[in-house]
Design an enzyme around this catalytic site. Structure first.
Site, PDB file in Angstrom:
ATOM      1  N   TYR A  20       0.845  -1.202   0.000  1.00 31.55           N
ATOM      2  CA  TYR A  20       0.000   0.000   0.000  1.00 31.55           C
ATOM      3  C   TYR A  20       0.879   1.250   0.000  1.00 31.55           C
ATOM      4  CZ  TYR A  20      -2.943   3.713   1.834  1.00 31.55           C
ATOM      5  OH  TYR A  20      -3.575   4.921   2.010  1.00 31.55           O
ATOM      6  N   GLU A  42     -11.616   5.907   4.949  1.00 33.98           N
ATOM      7  CA  GLU A  42     -11.105   6.736   6.052  1.00 33.98           C
ATOM      8  C   GLU A  42     -12.180   6.930   7.110  1.00 33.98           C
ATOM      9  OE1 GLU A  42      -8.038   7.448   6.425  1.00 33.98           O
ATOM     10  OE2 GLU A  42      -7.180   7.398   4.429  1.00 33.98           O
ATOM     11  N   TRP A  50      -5.530   1.958  10.426  1.00 34.63           N
ATOM     12  CA  TRP A  50      -5.670   1.886   8.973  1.00 34.63           C
ATOM     13  C   TRP A  50      -5.465   0.449   8.501  1.00 34.63           C
ATOM     14  CZ3 TRP A  50      -8.042   3.673   5.134  1.00 34.63           C
ATOM     15  CH2 TRP A  50      -7.634   3.401   3.822  1.00 34.63           C
TER      16      TRP A  50
END
Length: 193
Positions: A20, A42, A50
């Protein structure tokens, strides 16, 4: 790619996290569907890591119609209830309902500005804000731009868009370049601007 210098927040023991960082984080995004994807993810992250959301990303893609805001905007209460039983996503009613209502508002913003991209990039003057991060301690949780974006989104009715969430979104979608000065991705992204 393991010997390359990366941002200090990247956990090198998690290959999907490294991927990522190396492929997506901080790359300027101008595609409305991708912007909607990150806004949704988000928002889902609020109060979580995350990495927790990243591991469920495919579940979110499936559950939220490939992040097509037109389709998500048409989700009704029955669809929301079905999503609350989907183990592939975070089953929080407030977050799921916010994703659906945010999709409707996303479409209104797109209609007003021609694209959501045109709207959101105004908050950084149309080009990425380049920061000079050197260590983990240099990363703020928000910025004046994120606070303005958050305020505007909330005035429009969006939910789960506080300043910290907005700043994380800005980092992820390249509105700000927060790669540390020694990170190999910083140089690559800057070379593409």
């Amino acid at each position: 790619m393991t010997n390359l210098c990366r941002c200090p927040w990247v956990d090198l023991s998690k290959p999907d996290y490294v991927d990522y960082h190396d492929r997506e984080w901080g790359v300027p995004v101008h595609d409305d569907r991708t912007i909607f994807e990150f806004l949704t993810l988000e928002g889902a992250q609020a109060g979580l890591s995350w990495y927790t959301i990243l591991r469920r990303r495919e579940g979110y893609r499936r559950a939220f119609a490939g992040f097509d805001p037109e389709q998500v905007a048409r989700f009704d209460e029955a669809r929301i209830v079905a999503l609350l039983n989907d183990p592939g996503i975070i089953r929080n009613r407030a977050k799921v309902a916010a994703a659906v209502s945010n999709a409707r508002l996303f479409l209104k913003v797109r209609e007003e500005f021609g694209s959501f991209d045109s709207y959101i990039w105004r908050f950084v003057g149309g080009s990425p804000k380049i920061n000079e991060r050197r260590s983990l301690a240099d990363y703020p949780v928000t910025s004046p731009e994120a606070e303005l974006l958050s305020r505007d989104l909330r005035l429009r009715g969006f939910r789960f868009v506080g300043p910290t969430i907005c700043y994380a979104h800005m980092q992820a979608t390249g509105l700000v370049n927060d790669h540390t000065v020694d990170c190999f991705r910083r140089r690559e992204i800057l070379a593409q601007l």
